[in-house]
Design a protein around this motif. Structure first.
Motif, short mmCIF file in Angstrom:
data_model
loop_
_atom_site.label_atom_id
_atom_site.label_comp_id
_atom_site.label_asym_id
_atom_site.label_seq_id
_atom_site.Cartn_x
_atom_site.Cartn_y
_atom_site.Cartn_z
N CYS A 96 0.84 -1.20 0.00
CA CYS A 96 0.00 0.00 0.00
C CYS A 96 0.88 1.25 0.00
CB CYS A 96 -0.89 -0.04 1.23
SG CYS A 96 -2.29 1.03 1.11
N MET A 97 1.86 1.22 0.91
CA MET A 97 2.82 2.32 1.04
C MET A 97 3.65 2.44 -0.24
SD MET A 97 4.17 4.14 3.74
CE MET A 97 5.40 3.81 4.99
N TYR A 99 3.04 1.53 -3.47
CA TYR A 99 2.39 2.11 -4.64
C TYR A 99 1.89 3.52 -4.38
CZ TYR A 99 3.29 -2.26 -6.79
OH TYR A 99 3.96 -3.33 -7.29
N GLY A 100 1.54 3.80 -3.11
CA GLY A 100 1.17 5.17 -2.75
C GLY A 100 2.33 6.12 -3.01
N LEU A 101 3.51 5.71 -2.56
CA LEU A 101 4.72 6.54 -2.74
C LEU A 101 5.07 6.70 -4.21
CD1 LEU A 101 7.22 5.49 0.08
CD2 LEU A 101 6.53 7.81 -0.49
N SER A 104 2.59 8.98 -5.87
CA SER A 104 2.78 10.36 -5.41
C SER A 104 4.00 10.99 -6.07
CB SER A 104 2.98 10.41 -3.90
OG SER A 104 1.97 9.70 -3.26
#
Lengths: 126, 138
Positions: A96-97, A99-101, A104
């Motif tokens: 989650c972290m 692909y979020g990063l 972003s």
């Protein structure tokens, strides 16, 4: 042909996303463009050093400075987004972290490219 | 390491998963020119992304504020100056080592002695280029 896939990868059956080659190639193409632009950077930094801000604007307005600058901005932030993606994929294990990063950083890079190029265009039509 | 299938026997699977080694094991290796330059390439890459993002937005603010002298004047700040020196060092290191990577991609320089040599060449050349940049070009 050697089979490099692990048993786990075969069991999961996700296969290849077929985007790795493009990522790898674009990383290299942008690297070469940046390396060539650095030659111009030496000339450019020399021509703006010890100049007043208004003179710097005049120098930046010249197409032979504005165009390499825009090329450098586009290729370097594209190169950076690709590189940051690799670093994040290697060190951030939480998906989650991860692909979020990545998303972003890609959005940030593209917005930075857009804003920087508009700033250079704004200078040229000033 | 023993056979991968033997590891789980007698140990709680979730506990094992939690204690699974995580790459990179930087601390257990002896520092070598190859590993130090490799991690420096990543470190400088991330640093350049951060540094040039700051510079880009700084210049965007300067231009769209109709050339606010206060924004431009930040270049005289001592910390900004120091940051620019470090950033230029990172840039020329990443550039030189990047050219080394491009040679590898073309299939050259894979033997260990040549790899070590090209590594030291990168260290020397990037230092020289940084000095030339600040003394001659700027």
């Amino acid at each position: 042909m050697l089979d490099f896939r692990t048993d786990l990868a075969k069991a999961k059956g996700n296969g290849s996303a077929k985007s790795g080659m493009h990522h790898w190639l674009m990383q290299r193409i942008t690297a070469v463009i940046i390396a060539l632009c650095v030659i111009w950077v030496f000339y450019f930094v020399h021509s703006i050093s010890k100049k007043s801000p208004s003179d710097i604007v005049l120098i930046l307005q010249k197409p032979y400075n504005a165009i390499p600058l825009m090329m450098l901005i586009i290729s370097s932030f594209y190169h950076a987004a690709l590189g940051m993606q690799v670093v994040i994929e290697d060190y951030v294990s939480n998906l989650c972290m991860r692909y979020g990063l990545i998303i972003s950083i890609k959005i940030f890079s593209y917005v930075t490219i857009l804003a920087s190029v508009s700033a250079v265009v704004y200078l040229m039509v000033l | 390491m023993s056979n991968i299938n033997d590891i789980g026997s007698g140990i709680d699977a979730s506990d094992l998963r939690a204690r699974r080694p995580i790459s990179p094991h930087l601390s257990i290796y002896k520092k070598q020119i190859s590993s130090v330059l490799s991690i420096l390439h990543r470190l400088t890459g991330v640093g350049l992304f951060v540094g040039f993002s700051v510079i880009a937005w700084w210049m965007i603010c300067w231009i769209f504020s109709k050339f606010d002298p206060q924004i431009y004047g930040m270049i005289n700040n001592l910390i900004v100056r120091l940051g620019l020196y470090v950033l230029s060092m990172a840039l020329f290191y990443h550039l030189c080592n990047g050219i080394r990577h491009l040679f590898w991609d073309m299939g050259y320089g894979y033997s260990v002695p040549v790899m070590r040599q090209s590594g030291w060449i990168v260290v020397v050349v990037s230092t020289l280029v940084t000095i030339v940049f600040w003394v001659v070009v700027c």
